[in-house]
Design an enzyme around this catalytic site. Structure first.
Site, PDB file in Angstrom:
ATOM      1  N   CYS A 294       0.829  -1.208   0.000  1.00 61.02           N
ATOM      2  CA  CYS A 294       0.000   0.000   0.000  1.00 61.02           C
ATOM      3  C   CYS A 294       0.858   1.250   0.000  1.00 61.02           C
ATOM      4  O   CYS A 294       0.406   2.319  -0.408  1.00 61.02           O
ATOM      5  CB  CYS A 294      -0.947  -0.009   1.196  1.00 61.02           C
ATOM      6  SG  CYS A 294      -0.104  -0.201   2.776  1.00 61.02           S
ATOM      7  N   GLU A 391      -4.702   1.802  -7.766  1.00 65.03           N
ATOM      8  CA  GLU A 391      -3.520   1.224  -7.148  1.00 65.03           C
ATOM      9  C   GLU A 391      -3.038   0.051  -8.012  1.00 65.03           C
ATOM     10  O   GLU A 391      -3.789  -0.887  -8.269  1.00 65.03           O
ATOM     11  CB  GLU A 391      -3.872   0.749  -5.739  1.00 65.03           C
ATOM     12  CG  GLU A 391      -2.694   0.511  -4.847  1.00 65.03           C
ATOM     13  CD  GLU A 391      -3.109   0.288  -3.400  1.00 65.03           C
ATOM     14  OE1 GLU A 391      -2.237   0.409  -2.532  1.00 65.03           O
ATOM     15  OE2 GLU A 391      -4.286  -0.022  -3.145  1.00 65.03           O
TER      16      GLU A 391
END
Length: 490
Positions: A294, A391
């Site tokens: 992340c 992402e």
């Protein structure tokens, strides 16, 4: 790495649920098959928890809560310290296990053992530093006592990409604060958590303080646990979409929540940056854990005057990366977690190319066994490309350019996420301005890795709520009580 060594480590991992201090088969009759993403082969079969098993785990945590909360902070801290010490003894086993079930290169898996272990050591030390305050109220009529207390039984949901560190980052502060827990690891990488539970059992953690349920029906098992009024805390690391749903479920019981969600990290390189350091930082921020983090840099925002040279240098380095099974010597890029992750990376790259981006290296799925994608560098990525909004979670470095500081800030903040940012500049005043202007919960200034057990980890906007790590991390598992007593001198 020999097959016999791999078999030995896999055989030492429990294949059952850990509930109330016992390893149990569970009631579902089902099993989960865990695969090595580098080969696609099944490496172990484990128990698949049912709704009833989840309820039993929460029952065990509730039953142990009062006694664990009453356990002396020093005793709680010493158990965590023993866990840290034993993890160091077993570090090679844990590293190999993570490489087998998740795919990351063995060198990086060893790094995760070191990082994950620090949460045990840090929060073992923090257990004895939980404090309050005492003072006279402003009117002088009484004394105010502010004290901290364990929030109560917790449900911890961990992701697949850092199977040890994400478990220790949640379990350690909860235990240090005096909370009992139910842990639900990701279906894709549950073995490390089971191995960790065994370690906690070996260091003398009382029965019921930590319970682990592995399941292929996450929503079905998690829902009743979250809805149970005895649960007082939910901590989740994963996608923003799932996090939103869990927050909605938590609202009915007004649960304390910690959410570490998605990211879309900008990596800004100004024209005055020391370019060699910026390139080194970029490679760390992008390709660590095969880009499946992340905190991975998602958008490389490079000043137009140095973009060509920056791209040349990173491309040269990326071309030298060795791709393969993480247990092989010299491998720097392992597989993605599964075929779906490979497909997503390919789709994002193709969308960027269709909109005008150029590939300087990589760009394709690697055919054959396992879920591999070529380490990739894209230049000239255009606004509106999906790869700038979503992402990536893969080994793809995407470069866009900017003209001035305001332009860089605008591009960097143009996202719903706000977990971490990276800035490379030799201008101290500019660096300070970026701390103020970039909308992220963390920032790396002239450095490509920010995670540290002693620092608060977390984001703003839709990257989550709450912090993990640092002294802030233990407060996520404590509730504050204010007591007023009469003036003792009246």
């Amino acid at each position: 790495m020999t097959e016999s060594r791999e078999s030995e480590v896999l055989a030492s991992v429990p294949d059952r649920l850990f509930i109330g201090g016992a390893w149990v088969a569970g009631t579902s009759g089902r099993t989960i098959r865990v695969s090595d993403p580098a080969t696609g082969t099944v490496i172990k079969t484990i128990a698949d928890a049912s709704v009833a098993d989840g309820a039993a785990a929460l029952d065990a945590a509730v039953a142990a809560q009062e006694s664990w909360a009453a356990t002396a902070p020093r005793v709680r801290g010493e158990i965590l310290r023993r866990a840290f010490d034993l993890l160091q003894e077993r570090r090679e086993d844990f590293a190999l296990l993570m490489t087998l079930e998740m795919g990351k290169p063995l060198m990086e898996a060893r790094g995760e053992v070191a990082y994950g272990g620090e949460f045990l050591r840090w929060f073992g030390e923090e257990a004895v530093r939980i404090s309050g305050r005492y003072g006279t109220n402003p009117e002088g009529t009484g004394r105010m006592i502010v004290s901290q207390h364990p929030v109560g039984p917790c449900f911890l949901i961990t992701p697949w990409n850092f199977p040890l560190a994400m478990a220790t980052r949640k379990v350690a502060p909860a235990l240090a604060a005096g909370c009992t827990v139910v842990v639900k690891p990701a279906e894709l990488t549950p073995l490390t958590t089971l191995f960790f539970a065994q370690l906690l059992e070996d260091v003398g953690l009382p029965a019921g303080v930590v319970n682990v349920v592995t399941t292929s029906t996450s929503a079905a098992v998690s829902g009743p646990i979250i809805a149970d009024p005895r649960l007082r805390k939910l901590s989740f690391t994963g996608s923003t979409g799932v996090g939103r749903r869990l927050i909605e479920q938590s609202a009915a019981s007004v649960l304390r929540v910690s959410m570490e969600l998605g990211g879309n990290a900008p990596f800004v390189v100004f024209e005055d940056a020391e370019l060699d350091k910026a390139v080194e930082g970029a490679l760390l921020a992008k390709f660590r854990n095969v880009g499946q983090a992340c905190t991975a840099a998602n958008r490389f925002i490079v000043h137009e005057s140095i973009a060509t040279e920056f791209a040349r240098r990173v491309t040269e380095r990326v071309k030298g990366y060795a791709v393969g099974r993480g247990t092989e010597d010299g491998v720097t890029i392992g597989p993605l977690i599964n075929g779906a992750a490979v497909d997503k990376a390919a789709e994002l790259v193709q969308d960027a190319i269709a909109r005008g981006a150029a590939v300087t290296t990589g760009g394709k799925k690697i055919e054959g066994a396992g879920s591999f994608f070529e380490p990739t560098v894209l230049t000239g990525v255009r606004p509106g490309s999906d790869i700038l909004r979503e992402e990536i979670f893969g080994p793809v470095l995407s470069i866009v350019t900017f003209a001035d500081e305001d332009d860089a800030v605008r591009i960097a903040n143009d996202t719903e996420y706000g977990l971490v940012s990276y800035v490379f500049t030799q201008d101290l005043a500019r660096g300070q301005r970026m701390i103020e202007r970039l909308q992220t919960g963390m920032m790396g200034l002239n450095i490509g890795v920010v995670s540290n057990a002693a620092a608060p980890f977390g984001g703003v906007k839709q990257s989550g709520v709450g912090r993990e790590g640092g002294f802030e991390g233990i407060h996520e598992y404590l509730s504050t009580k204010y007591t007023l007593t009469p003036d003792p001198f009246a």
